[in-house]
Design an enzyme around this catalytic site. Structure first.
Site, PDB file in Angstrom:
ATOM      1  N   ALA A 125       0.837  -1.210   0.000  1.00  0.00           N
ATOM      2  CA  ALA A 125       0.000   0.000   0.000  1.00  0.00           C
ATOM      3  C   ALA A 125       0.868   1.254   0.000  1.00  0.00           C
ATOM      4  CB  ALA A 125      -0.939   0.005   1.204  1.00  0.00           C
ATOM      5  N   TYR A 126       1.916   1.267   0.779  1.00  0.00           N
ATOM      6  CA  TYR A 126       2.839   2.402   0.822  1.00  0.00           C
ATOM      7  C   TYR A 126       3.509   2.604  -0.539  1.00  0.00           C
ATOM      8  CZ  TYR A 126       7.067   5.036   2.057  1.00  0.00           C
ATOM      9  OH  TYR A 126       8.084   5.956   2.104  1.00  0.00           O
ATOM     10  N   GLY A 127       4.009   1.526  -1.122  1.00  0.00           N
ATOM     11  CA  GLY A 127       4.664   1.614  -2.432  1.00  0.00           C
ATOM     12  C   GLY A 127       3.720   2.112  -3.507  1.00  0.00           C
TER      13      GLY A 127
END
Length: 180
Positions: A125-127
């Site tokens: 999700a961060y990426g």
């Protein structure tokens, strides 16, 4: 920046300790504002404050961000929304709301991380949110160029410290394998 001759430096943040530290660093010439990059209400209030304090400005550095390390199977909608709200939605609307206040030949900059181009475990999700920010920076550059603005990204480079290995406990993924 203010020690290098910049006037009217404004810094935002959420933690009181961070805001106090920033004010101490900036001194009397700096303005420190409590603002949550995930909140469109706060971004609108920030744009109003910038207009009232400075009228216009020359540099916007979008640097809010947080990574939550969660395996794909355990990533909840709440975690996903948190990553995209802070790392993609907030910067998008900050540039949208603040770019009308930027002087000609001003600069908008962001600082993406290696996660925006490398598939790494625990940070899907961060990426994805950082990849969106990378795309936004390119689009902002194309859209703002006719107004005389530049949009850039600072080169992503994680710190080369042993403490990084503690934050990324996967032994098959050493910090030395990160791309530059």
């Amino acid at each position: 920046m203010s020690s290098k001759g910049a006037r009217g430096v404004l810094v935002t943040g959420r933690s009181q300790a961070g805001l106090e530290s920033a004010q101490k660093e900036l001194g009397k010439g700096g303005v420190v504002v409590s603002s949550d990059a995930r909140s469109l209400t706060d971004i609108d209030a920030l744009a109003s404050r910038v207009k009232a304090e400075f009228d216009t400005f020359d540099l916007l550095f979008v640097n809010a961000g947080l990574g939550l390390f969660t395996p794909l199977a355990n990533t909840t909608e709440t975690t996903f929304d948190e990553m995209f709200n802070l790392n993609a939605k907030g910067p998008f609307f900050a540039v949208q709301k603040l770019s009308p206040l930027m002087n000609q030949e001003a600069l908008s900059s962001s600082r993406p991380r290696p996660a925006n181009i490398k598939g790494m475990p625990l940070i899907a999700a961060y990426g994805g949110a950082k990849a969106a920010l990378r795309s936004f920076a390119r689009t902002f550059a194309a859209e703002l160029l006719p107004r005389g603005f530049a949009s850039t990204r600072c080169r992503p480079a994680p710190p080369r410290r042993r403490s990084s290995a503690k934050r990324f406990p996967i032994k098959t993924w050493p910090p030395s394998s990160w791309g530059r």
